[in-house]
Design a protein around this motif. Structure first.
Motif, PDB file in Angstrom:
ATOM      1  N   GLU A 121       0.814  -1.221   0.000  1.00  0.00           N
ATOM      2  CA  GLU A 121       0.000   0.000   0.000  1.00  0.00           C
ATOM      3  C   GLU A 121       0.847   1.270   0.000  1.00  0.00           C
ATOM      4  OE1 GLU A 121      -2.624   0.921   3.257  1.00  0.00           O
ATOM      5  OE2 GLU A 121      -4.171   1.656   1.881  1.00  0.00           O
ATOM      6  N   ARG A 124       1.537   2.183  -3.433  1.00  0.00           N
ATOM      7  CA  ARG A 124       0.333   2.726  -4.090  1.00  0.00           C
ATOM      8  C   ARG A 124       0.108   4.173  -3.683  1.00  0.00           C
ATOM      9  NH1 ARG A 124      -4.669  -0.438  -2.733  1.00  0.00           N
ATOM     10  NH2 ARG A 124      -5.540   1.132  -4.128  1.00  0.00           N
ATOM     11  N   ASP A 131      -1.767   5.127  -9.263  1.00  0.00           N
ATOM     12  CA  ASP A 131      -2.692   4.165  -8.666  1.00  0.00           C
ATOM     13  C   ASP A 131      -4.140   4.489  -9.051  1.00  0.00           C
ATOM     14  OD1 ASP A 131      -3.030   1.917  -6.840  1.00  0.00           O
ATOM     15  OD2 ASP A 131      -4.054   3.369  -5.553  1.00  0.00           O
ATOM     16  N   GLU A 429      -9.417   3.214   0.149  1.00  0.00           N
ATOM     17  CA  GLU A 429      -9.769   2.863  -1.231  1.00  0.00           C
ATOM     18  C   GLU A 429     -10.776   3.833  -1.837  1.00  0.00           C
ATOM     19  OE1 GLU A 429      -8.033   0.668  -2.667  1.00  0.00           O
ATOM     20  OE2 GLU A 429      -7.116  -0.292  -0.924  1.00  0.00           O
ATOM     21  N   THR A 436      -1.303   7.565   5.108  1.00  0.00           N
ATOM     22  CA  THR A 436      -1.051   6.276   5.754  1.00  0.00           C
ATOM     23  C   THR A 436      -1.679   6.270   7.144  1.00  0.00           C
ATOM     24  OG1 THR A 436       0.927   7.005   6.890  1.00  0.00           O
ATOM     25  CG2 THR A 436       1.226   6.144   4.662  1.00  0.00           C
TER      26      THR A 436
END
Ligand code: ASP
Length: 464
Positions: A121, A124, A131, A429, A436
Motif C-alpha cells: 500500500e 500505491r 494508482d 480505497e 497512511t
C-alpha cells in the motif's frame, strides 16, 4: 475538422473517421500488424496499425505502455470471427490513419492493470496519481461523486442549503485531539482545524437558516487506526423545529434512496430500519454497533439499524464525568430536570441516535440543548470551572440566549459509508489522496519541516 470522441461512444461511429485521445494500455507487436489498446476515462479500444499507413506504423513500433496518444483513425466493425464479447468494444476496432505522440512515459513503478490489492500500500500511496489510473479506483471515485451528488440533490429538493463553514477555527470538543495552526498575526495564538462543523451548524440555526447541510471536511488528530484518517468527510446536517423521529425518518429515506438508485444490486435487509436501544445492543450483541446481518456471507446485504437511548455521561479515566457522544446533545425530555439539577447523572439518557451499517457506525446525531442553562449544566457536570466554560463556550451560551430555535441534526461518516457500499475493505480505497495509518502523505512527503524563516515569522522554536 474531426472532434475527439470518447472511447465508450465509438459504437455510434462505425464506418466513420474519428479522433481518440488516451493512454496506451498495452501494445502487441506482430511485425506487420501492431495493436494497441488505448484507454481514456471512459473505456478501452483496440487500435490496429497497418503497414499501408506507413508513418503511423513506423511510430507505433516505438510506442510503449502509458504513452499519451492522439489517434486519427477509422472505426471498423470486426469480422465475426474476431468479435470478443468479453470486451466493451469487442465488436469494433480503430484502423490508425495517423498518430501523434502527446507525451512519453517511463516504465511505471507500480502495476495498474490489476485491482491493485496485491501491491504494497505504501507504494500505491506514494504513486497515487498512477494508482488512481486503475479501473477499480476510477470506479470508486466516480461512484463517490455520484453518492455525494445524490445527497446534494436530495437535500436541495427538500429546501436544505449547503453552507460552507470555516476551516481555521477554534477548538471544539468532539472527543479527539485538535490539529492546530499557528497564527502569524496574533503571535502565540493558534487556530484549530474543525473536528466537525458542530458549533457553526448550530449557530446557523440561531441565524434562522432552519435547514443546513454540508459535505464537510473534518480533522481529528487520532492515533493510528486502520479505518481512520487525519482528515475525513462528513455529510453534516442540521434542522430547526424538528423531532428525533423526523430526523431519523429523513436520514433513513435518504440512505434508502441512495442505495436503491445507485447500487441496486445491494439488498437492504429490513425497511424500516430496526431500532435498538443501547441497553439491548450491549446485552444482545456486546457492542453499540451491532452487525445484524442475517447472512454474513452475502456481500450484497446491507443491514442498517438505529441505536438509540445512549447514556449521556460516562466516567472518564480520572473519575470525572465526560459525555459519551456529543456535549451539545440534549437529554431525553424526561431527564431534562436531572440535567439542570445535576442529579441522577449516571442514568440520564441522551437524544443521541447512531446509524449502524453491517457492524460499522456510519453516522450519529442528536437533538441539541437550545437553552443556555442546559448546555452550561453539561459542562458543569463534567467539572469545567466557570472561567473555562465562558472562555471556550461563551459564544455558544451567548448565541443560545438570543432566541435559539429548538434544533437537531446528524453527521454521516461519508468515507466509511462509501467504502461499505462499494464493498471495499478500507476507507483509503475511496479517499483519492489518502494518508497512511501514521498520517503521512507519502506522495507529497508531508508532514515536513518548514524553513527557519517561516518559523521565525510565527515566533516558533522547535525543540530538538
Ligand atoms: N458533530 C457530530 C460528530 O461529528 C455529529 C452530530 O451530532 O451532528 O460526531
Amino acid at each position: 475538422m474531426l472532434e475527439r470522441v470518447y472511447i465508450s461512444d465509438l459504437k455510434n461511429y462505425i464506418g466513420q473517421d474519428v479522433i481518440v485521445d488516451g493512454w496506451v494500455d498495452v501494445r502487441r507487436d506482430h511485425g506487420k500488424l501492431i495493436f494497441i489498446d488505448l484507454r481514456d476515462k471512459s473505456e478501452k479500444v483496440q487500435i490496429v496499425f497497418l503497414p499501408t499507413h506507413q508513418e503511423a506504423h513506423e511510430t507505433a513500433k516505438s510506442i510503449r505502455s502509458e504513452w499519451v496518444l492522439r489517434i486519427k483513425g477509422k472505426v471498423n466493425a470486426r469480422s465475426e470471427k474476431l468479435v470478443n464479447n468479453n470486451e466493451f468494444n469487442g465488436t469494433l476496432e480503430i484502423e490508425a490513419l495517423s498518430v501523434e505522440v502527446l507525451n512519453k512515459s517511463e516504465a511505471l513503478p507500480i502495476d495498474i492493470s490489476t485491482d491493485g490489492l496485491e501491491i504494497n500500500e505504501e507504494n500505491r500511496l506514494r504513486y497515487r496519481y498512477l494508482d488512481l489510473r486503475r479501473k477499480r479506483m476510477q470506479r470508486n471515485l466516480r461512484i463517490r461523486h455520484k453518492i455525494i451528488k445524490k445527497m446534494r440533490d436530495y437535500l436541495d429538493e427538500r429546501d436544505f442549503i449547503e453552507v460552507e463553514t470555516p476551516i481555521l477555527t477554534k477548538s471544539t470538543p468532539e472527543g479527539a485531539r485538535d490539529y492546530i495552526v499557528p497564527s502569524r498575526q496574533s503571535k502565540g495564538k493558534f487556530y484549530a482545524l474543525p473536528q466537525s462543523p458542530q458549533q457553526y451548524k448550530q449557530l446557523l440555526m440561531v441565524a434562522g437558516i432552519e435547514k443546513y447541510f454540508q459535505i464537510a471536511r473534518c480533522f481529528r488528530d487520532e492515533d493510528t487506526r486502520s479505518d481512520r484518517q487525519p482528515e475525513f468527510t462528513q455529510m453534516d446536517l442540521e434542522m430547526s423545529f424538528v423531532t428525533q423521529e423526523e430526523l431519523i425518518n429523513l436520514n433513513e429515506e435518504m440512505l434508502i434512496h441512495i442505495v436503491q438508485t445507485l447500487i441496486p444490486e445491494k439488498k437492504i435487509q429490513q425497511i424500516p430500519f430496526p431500532r435498538i436501544t443501547y441497553k439491548e445492543a450491549m446485552e444482545k450483541y456486546h457492542t453499540d454497533r451491532p452487525d445484524i446481518r442475517e447472512n454474513k456471507d452475502d456481500p450484497n446485504l446491507l443491514a442498517f439499524c438505529w441505536v438509540v437511548d445512549f447514556p449521556f455521561f460516562e466516567k472518564a479515566d480520572n473519575g470525572s464525568w465526560t459525555f459519551t457522544h456529543n456535549p451539545f446533545s440534549a437529554p431525553k425530555p424526561e431527564y431534562m430536570n436531572d440535567l439542570l439539577m445535576k442529579t441522577n447523572v449516571e442514568n440520564i439518557i441522551t437524544t443521541q441516535y447512531d446509524i449502524v451499517l453491517n457492524g460499522y457506525e456510519i453516522g450519529g446525531g442528536s437533538i441539541r440543548n437550545h437553552n443556555p442553562e442546559a448546555l452550561k449544566a453539561v459542562f458543569e457536570i463534567m467539572g469545567y470551572p466557570e472561567d473555562q466554560i465562558s472562555k471556550n463556550f461563551g459564544h455558544m451560551l451567548q448565541a443560545l440566549s438570543y432566541g435559539a430555535p429548538p434544533h437537531g441534526g446528524i453527521a454521516w461518516g461519508l468515507d466509511r459509508f462509501v467504502t461499505l457500499l462499494l464493498g471495499e475493505d478500507s476507507i483509503r480505497e475511496v479517499i483519492p489522496f489518502a494518508k497512511t495509518g501514521e498520517g503521512k502523505d507519502l506522495m507529497m512527503s508531508s508532514p515536513s519541516e518548514v524553513s527557519t524563516a517561516q518559523l521565525q515569522e510565527l515566533n516558533i522554536k522547535t525543540l530538538k
